[in-house]
Motif scaffolding. Structure first.
Motif, short mmCIF file in Angstrom:
data_model
loop_
_atom_site.label_atom_id
_atom_site.label_comp_id
_atom_site.label_asym_id
_atom_site.label_seq_id
_atom_site.Cartn_x
_atom_site.Cartn_y
_atom_site.Cartn_z
N PRO A 1 0.84 -1.20 0.00
CA PRO A 1 0.00 0.00 0.00
C PRO A 1 0.87 1.25 0.00
O PRO A 1 1.84 1.33 0.77
N ALA A 2 0.55 2.21 -0.86
CA ALA A 2 1.36 3.43 -0.95
C ALA A 2 0.46 4.65 -1.14
O ALA A 2 0.70 5.50 -2.00
N GLY A 3 -0.58 4.72 -0.32
CA GLY A 3 -1.43 5.90 -0.32
C GLY A 3 -0.64 7.12 0.15
O GLY A 3 0.46 7.00 0.70
N LYS A 4 -1.18 8.29 -0.03
CA LYS A 4 -0.50 9.52 0.33
C LYS A 4 -0.10 9.49 1.80
O LYS A 4 -0.94 9.40 2.70
N GLY A 5 1.22 9.51 2.07
CA GLY A 5 1.73 9.54 3.43
C GLY A 5 1.80 8.20 4.12
O GLY A 5 2.26 8.12 5.26
N VAL A 6 1.36 7.13 3.46
CA VAL A 6 1.37 5.80 4.08
C VAL A 6 2.79 5.24 4.07
O VAL A 6 3.46 5.21 3.03
N GLU B 1 -0.22 7.78 -5.73
CA GLU B 1 -0.34 7.85 -7.19
C GLU B 1 -1.59 7.09 -7.66
O GLU B 1 -1.73 5.89 -7.43
N ALA B 2 -2.49 7.82 -8.32
CA ALA B 2 -3.77 7.22 -8.74
C ALA B 2 -3.57 6.09 -9.75
O ALA B 2 -4.28 5.08 -9.71
N ALA B 3 -2.62 6.25 -10.67
CA ALA B 3 -2.44 5.26 -11.74
C ALA B 3 -1.99 3.91 -11.20
O ALA B 3 -2.22 2.88 -11.84
N SER B 4 -1.35 3.89 -10.03
CA SER B 4 -0.90 2.62 -9.43
C SER B 4 -1.89 2.11 -8.39
O SER B 4 -1.61 1.14 -7.68
N LEU B 5 -3.06 2.78 -8.30
CA LEU B 5 -4.04 2.46 -7.26
C LEU B 5 -3.40 2.55 -5.88
O LEU B 5 -3.62 1.71 -5.01
N HIS B 6 -2.57 3.60 -5.69
CA HIS B 6 -1.91 3.85 -4.40
C HIS B 6 -1.10 2.64 -3.96
O HIS B 6 -1.20 2.20 -2.81
N SER B 7 -0.29 2.10 -4.87
CA SER B 7 0.48 0.89 -4.59
C SER B 7 1.92 1.05 -5.04
O SER B 7 2.24 1.91 -5.86
N ALA B 8 2.78 0.16 -4.50
CA ALA B 8 4.19 0.09 -4.92
C ALA B 8 4.61 -1.37 -4.85
O ALA B 8 3.84 -2.24 -4.44
N SER B 9 5.84 -1.65 -5.24
CA SER B 9 6.33 -3.03 -5.20
C SER B 9 6.43 -3.53 -3.77
O SER B 9 6.48 -2.75 -2.83
N HIS B 10 6.48 -4.86 -3.59
CA HIS B 10 6.63 -5.41 -2.23
C HIS B 10 8.04 -5.91 -1.99
O HIS B 10 8.34 -6.44 -0.93
N ALA C 1 7.68 7.64 -8.88
CA ALA C 1 6.40 8.35 -8.86
C ALA C 1 5.45 7.78 -7.81
O ALA C 1 4.41 8.38 -7.51
N LEU C 2 5.82 6.63 -7.23
CA LEU C 2 4.92 5.94 -6.31
C LEU C 2 5.27 6.14 -4.85
O LEU C 2 4.39 6.19 -3.99
N VAL C 3 6.58 6.25 -4.55
CA VAL C 3 7.02 6.38 -3.15
C VAL C 3 8.21 7.32 -3.05
O VAL C 3 8.98 7.49 -4.00
#
Length: 468
Positions: free
Chosen positions: A355-360, A380-389, A444-446
């Motif tokens: 999960p990579a919502g704003k400030g998460v 980031e909206a395009a990643s559905l507020h996500s990043a790699s694990h 762009a995600l984190v």
């Protein structure tokens, strides 16, 4: 008077078919007929099986009857073309993962999706796949190891003591951890998660309580680990000033509890939601149904259980080395969340995604010799507020075992001043993508807040296959 306790085997022995009806029947009987003797309960169940129409209006037995008289499901067609979705780090994602994501984007319940830079082929949804659906949850879109999790604790012990007292940290790491399929921690621990009423309310969970209690605070096999390391904080965070600290990082999930939940509800979903062969593992459960709600509750319980496992491990090890907790960051992957995107509530599955919502805040690990990253989501909206694990595998376990030698691994570990306890060639650093490239693909995600450098790594003594 002893309460009624039924098993799926008991129902199959009197003719009940495989499918949702067994779970429903056990739950109904153990909740509403709990003072029946087993023989009387099975006799009643047999009557319902033989004449379901006669019971369909009854308050409790009607729930069983309706499962017995449901018509055979018709195969659900998928869309001809996939919805568009964003891909990060496309140049180092295998075609199998992209093909799987394309199929997922063709489901009639799909609303949006994204593919993370650590993505690689899995089962159903690719590892690193993010899929948002409309009022539907896909058990295999969550994965087998429900709530697989990262947890990083930063301690008040001066960082130089990790090397100076390495033998102590190694000794306590060995004594304070247990790894591997089926392994248990003894003596058993108490934890609030084991008191969750769902263990009494859902038939499957009732039979899994003992396993959950036995495995609390243990870790799985494969790429699961607990490790001591050095943490570099780049900016003020959680009351910490920039600088170097000593940290404890762990990665594991919900153990046998999560695996059994995943297997049971995936089977139910495939029986209820008939799909073409190429997407059969993407079968979903509607959240308006009893099965969908049961899975949702069980999934969340497994996530809480995974969190409790980490907290128990960290509590034990921090106490063993005489430390105090200064700060902590943790996050799930292999989970589904209810989130609002573009004004619509969706079920967002992150199978091997953070999960990579704003400030998460979150942790993205590298490998046993590569640094992990403490990150803050950018929403980031395009990643559905996500990043790699993580870094993500670039070769299979079997290929890694064939590609590296024990001597090569030992040499690499020595070069990075890393002590490895357990592990195997299937987890050799070369089996993973370059974490620096993965992080560069998701700027762009984190945002990066800090780094974790592994120094004393504990893994299972023989790595088995995993999907996380």
């Amino acid at each position: 008077m002893a309460k009624l306790k039924l098993r799926g085997k008991d129902l199959r022995n009197i003719g009940y078919p495989e499918g949702p009806v067994i779970s429903v029947a056990i739950t109904v009987m153990e909740q509403h007929y709990k003072h029946h003797k087993q023989e009387a309960a099975l006799e009643l169940l047999q009557q319902v099986l033989q004449h379901p129409e006669a019971y369909k209006e009854e308050e409790h037995l009607g729930r069983i009857a309706e499962k017995l008289i449901v018509e055979e499901p018709i195969e659900i067609p998928i869309n001809a073309t996939p919805l568009p979705y964003s891909v990060y780090g496309r140049e180092f994602i295998d075609e199998g993962a992209v093909r799987q994501m394309d199929y997922a984007m063709r489901l009639p319940v799909t609303a949006a999706g994204a593919l993370m830079p650590d993505a690689h082929q899995g089962y159903g949804l690719p590892i690193g796949g993010v899929l948002a659906t409309k009022n539907a949850v896909i058990p295999y879109g969550v994965g087998v190891d429900i709530g697989c999790r990262m947890c990083l604790s930063i301690l008040d012990i001066p960082a130089p003591l990790l090397e100076k007292n390495a033998s102590v940290f190694k000794r306590e790491l060995i004594a304070g951890t247990v790894f591997g399929a089926g392994e248990e921690w003894k003596p058993r621990l108490e934890d609030a998660v084991l008191e969750n009423p769902l263990f009494d309310e859902i038939g499957l969970l009732k039979h899994l309580h003992n396993k959950a209690a036995a495995q609390l605070s243990t870790s799985g096999s494969g790429n699961h680990f607990v490790e001591w390391g050095l943490v570099d904080i780049a900016e003020p965070w959680q009351g910490l000033e920039p600088g170097r600290y000593l940290g404890l990082l762990s990665h594991s999930g919900s153990r046998g509890l999560g695996a059994q939940i995943a297997g049971h509800y995936t089977k139910l979903a495939r029986e209820i939601c008939q799909l073409p062969r190429e997407v059969q593992y993407l079968a979903w459960l509607d959240l308006d149904t009893e099965e969908g709600q049961e899975y949702w509750q069980a999934m969340n319980l497994a996530g809480d259980y995974a969190s409790a496992c980490h907290h128990q491990i960290h509590k034990r090890l921090i106490k063993a080395v005489g430390g105090q907790l200064l700060a902590r960051v943790e996050n799930h992957h292999n989970f589904a969340w209810k989130e609002v995107h573009n004004g619509e509530e969706l079920i967002v599955h992150r199978k091997g995604a953070t999960p990579a919502g704003k400030g998460v805040m979150g942790v993205i690990p590298g490998s046993m010799t590569a640094p992990g990253y403490i990150v803050r989501g950018r929403g980031e909206a395009a990643s559905l507020h996500s990043a790699s694990h993580g870094a993500g595998r670039q070769m299979s376990r079997s290929k890694a075992t064939q590609s590296f030698t024990g001597h090569e691994l030992a040499k690499l570990l020595a070069a990075h001043k890393v002590k490895l306890i357990g592990g195997g060639l299937d987890e050799a650093p070369g089996a993973y993508k370059d974490i620096e490239e993965v992080m560069a693909a998701q700027t762009a995600l984190v945002d990066v807040v800090g780094k974790f450098y592994p120094k004393i790594v504990r893994m299972a003594d023989g790595s088995g296959p995993r999907e996380d």
